[in-house]
Design an enzyme around this catalytic site. Structure first.
Site, short mmCIF file in Angstrom:
data_model
loop_
_atom_site.label_atom_id
_atom_site.label_comp_id
_atom_site.label_asym_id
_atom_site.label_seq_id
_atom_site.Cartn_x
_atom_site.Cartn_y
_atom_site.Cartn_z
N CYS A 18 -5.94 -5.23 -38.07
CA CYS A 18 -6.36 -3.84 -37.93
C CYS A 18 -7.89 -3.75 -37.91
O CYS A 18 -8.57 -4.46 -38.65
CB CYS A 18 -5.79 -3.01 -39.07
SG CYS A 18 -6.23 -1.26 -39.02
N HIS A 74 -6.87 4.55 -42.37
CA HIS A 74 -6.04 3.42 -41.92
C HIS A 74 -4.72 3.91 -41.33
O HIS A 74 -4.31 3.47 -40.25
CB HIS A 74 -5.75 2.46 -43.07
CG HIS A 74 -4.66 1.49 -42.75
ND1 HIS A 74 -4.88 0.35 -42.02
CD2 HIS A 74 -3.32 1.53 -43.00
CE1 HIS A 74 -3.73 -0.28 -41.83
NE2 HIS A 74 -2.78 0.42 -42.43
N CYS A 127 -9.65 -1.79 -43.33
CA CYS A 127 -9.27 -3.20 -43.14
C CYS A 127 -10.48 -4.06 -42.78
O CYS A 127 -10.52 -5.24 -43.12
CB CYS A 127 -8.20 -3.30 -42.05
SG CYS A 127 -6.62 -2.56 -42.53
N CYS A 176 -9.58 -0.74 -38.42
CA CYS A 176 -10.06 0.47 -39.11
C CYS A 176 -11.04 0.09 -40.21
O CYS A 176 -11.08 -1.06 -40.65
CB CYS A 176 -8.88 1.26 -39.67
SG CYS A 176 -8.29 0.65 -41.28
N ASP A 181 4.24 15.36 -34.38
CA ASP A 181 3.28 15.61 -35.45
C ASP A 181 3.95 15.32 -36.77
O ASP A 181 5.18 15.40 -36.88
CB ASP A 181 2.81 17.07 -35.45
CG ASP A 181 3.87 18.00 -36.05
OD1 ASP A 181 3.76 18.34 -37.24
OD2 ASP A 181 4.83 18.36 -35.33
N ASP A 220 1.43 25.89 -34.90
CA ASP A 220 2.84 26.27 -35.01
C ASP A 220 2.93 27.78 -35.20
O ASP A 220 1.93 28.47 -35.38
CB ASP A 220 3.51 25.50 -36.13
CG ASP A 220 2.87 25.73 -37.49
OD1 ASP A 220 2.12 26.70 -37.64
OD2 ASP A 220 3.12 24.91 -38.40
#
Length: 375
Positions: free
Chosen positions: A304, A335, A309, A306, A266, A92
Site C-alpha cells: 500500500c 488507509h 503504510c 498510503c 457509498d 441523499d
C-alpha cells in the site's frame, strides 16, 4: 460543459465501467463515494480525500438540515464552498435517516413529521421539501424522497411502502424542476420481492430520471439475500443510466455488487472503522488494537502507498490508538479510503481489459490468506 451525462465504456459479464460527466468534474465508474455526513469525511481533510482517488462525496440531507441548516449553507455559498470540496457531491433525500434516527416520527401520504434526534425539535419532510433542501445545498446529484422499511418485513408492508415511494418519486421529479447540470436519481424499492422490484423499476422508468438507485438493501437481510436480489434488480433499470447501490459496503460486498452491474456505492465503513482501530487490507481486516502489533515494525500492508503504510509501523499505529491520539483515526481512515479506492481502480481496469473474473478470483484468494503472521 453544463450537462450531466453517463457514458458506458466497457462491460465484462454484468460488470460495467464508464464515466459520469458533470459541470464539477468526471466520476469514474464503478465509483465508491466516501460519506461526508455533516459536511466532512470524519478525520480527513477534503484534499486528503481527493488524494485517495475519490471523485465524488456523499452528504446527508437529514443531518445538514438539522445542523447547521440548509438555508445557512446556501447563504454561505452552498455545500461545495462550505466544506471546501469543488468536485461532485451527491445528497441523499433524508428518508432513510428519518426512519432510522428520528424520534416520534409520523408517516402519512404527504410526508413525514419527526423530532430531531439532536434536540427534539419538530420537523417536516416531504418530496417537495427534500427537493428544496437539496437545491439549497447545491448538490450535483439529488435523490428522490422515499421510505425505506427495515428488513425483514412482511410482503404487504413492503408493497405498500414501495408504492408510496413511487408516488413520492413522481412528486420529487415534479418538484426538482429544470436544473441543467444537476441530476435527480429515482430509488427502486421492493425489498427482496422480485415482482415488486420489477413494478418499482417500471414506475421509475415511466417517470424518467438521470440515474437510478437500488434502495432497501444492506438493511439487515444478509449478503446472500442481497446478492440474490442484485442478480436481477440492476438489470431492471435502464442500461444507459448510472446504477447506484445505496449504503454498501464491505470490500466483498462492493466487488459482488459491481459483478452484478452496479456503478456507484457509498458507505461509512472505511471512515468509521478507521476511528475504531479497524484497517481493511488486501489480506482482510486488521484490528490494530490487538497486542500482537505492539512490537511490529512492519506496515499495515507492504504493497500500500498510503501515508499510514508508507511512513508508520503497526507498532506506532497500535500505540497511538491505545493512547487515544487523534492521528490514529486520521491515518487509519486515510488507509481505508485509499484501499477502497484502489479496489475501484483495479476493477475499472479489469473490466476494461476483459479480465474481471480473474481479478475477482485473485481478490478473494488473497483475502482468504488472512493477515500476515505475527512476529
Amino acid at each position: 460543459m453544463n450537462e450531466f451525462t453517463f457514458t458506458l465504456h466497457a462491460t465484462d459479464g454484468a460488470a460495467r465501467t464508464g464515466r459520469i460527466d458533470t459541470p464539477r468534474g468526471e466520476i469514474r465508474t464503478p465509483a465508491f463515494m466516501p460519506v461526508g455526513t455533516a459536511a466532512t469525511v470524519k478525520a480527513m481533510m477534503p484534499e486528503s480525500v481527493r488524494e485517495t482517488g475519490a471523485d465524488i462525496l456523499l452528504g446527508n440531507t437529514y443531518h445538514l438540515m438539522l445542523r447547521p441548516g440548509a438555508e445557512r449553507i446556501a447563504r454561505l455559498g452552498g455545500l461545495h464552498r462550505f466544506m471546501n470540496w469543488d468536485r461532485p457531491i451527491l445528497t441523499d433525500s433524508g428518508g432513510f435517516q428519518v426512519m432510522s434516527l428520528a424520534e416520534l416520527r409520523k408517516l402519512d401520504e404527504d410526508g413525514v413529521t419527526f423530532r430531531s434526534h439532536i434536540d427534539g425539535s419538530k420537523h417536516r419532510l416531504s418530496p417537495e421539501t427534500s427537493m428544496e433542501i437539496q437545491r439549497l445545498l447545491g448538490s450535483d446529484i439529488v435523490m428522490a424522497f422515499d421510505e425505506c422499511p427495515a428488513l425483514p418485513a412482511d410482503r404487504d408492508r413492503i408493497a405498500s411502502s414501495m408504492r408510496l415511494s413511487m408516488r413520492w418519486a413522481a412528486r420529487s421529479r415534479a418538484a426538482f424542476g429544470d436544473r441543467p447540470g444537476h441530476a435527480l436519481f429515482g430509488i427502486q424499492q421492493g425489498g427482496l420481492e422480485r415482482d415488486l422490484r420489477q413494478e418499482s423499476a417500471e414506475a421509475l422508468r415511466e417517470i424518467g430520471f438521470e440515474g437510478y438507485a437500488i434502495g432497501g438493501l444492506a438493511v439487515g437481510e444478509g449478503q446472500e439475500a442481497m446478492f440474490d436480489c442484485l442478480d436481477y434488480a440492476p438489470g431492471m433499470l435502464p442500461e444507459d443510466k448510472p446504477r447506484y447501490l445505496m449504503g454498501v459496503g464491505k470490500p466483498d460486498d462492493i466487488v459482488g455488487a459491481v459483478k452484478r452491474g452496479v456503478d456507484m456505492m457509498d458507505c461509512v465503513l472505511p471512515s468509521r472503522s478507521g476511528r475504531t482501530g479497524q484497517a481493511w487490507t488486501r489480506r482482510g481486516q486488521v484490528n490494530i488494537k490487538n497486542a500482537r502489533h505492539a512490537d511490529d515494525p512492519r506496515p499495515l500492508d507492504e504493497h500500500c502507498t498510503c501515508p499510514a503504510c508508507r511512513s508508520y509501523s503497526r507498532a506506532y499505529l497500535h500505540h497511538v490508538f491505545r493512547a487515544g491520539e487523534m492521528i490514529s483515526g486520521m491515518l487509519l481512515t486515510w488507509h481505508n479510503l485509499h484501499y477502497f479506492q484502489e479496489i475501484m481502480a483495479e476493477m475499472r481496469a479489469a473490466i476494461s481489459e476483459g479480465r474481471f473474473a480473474a481479478w475477482e478470483a485473485d481478490f478473494h484468494a488473497t483475502r482468504a490468506e488472512g493477515d500476515i503472521e505475527p512476529l
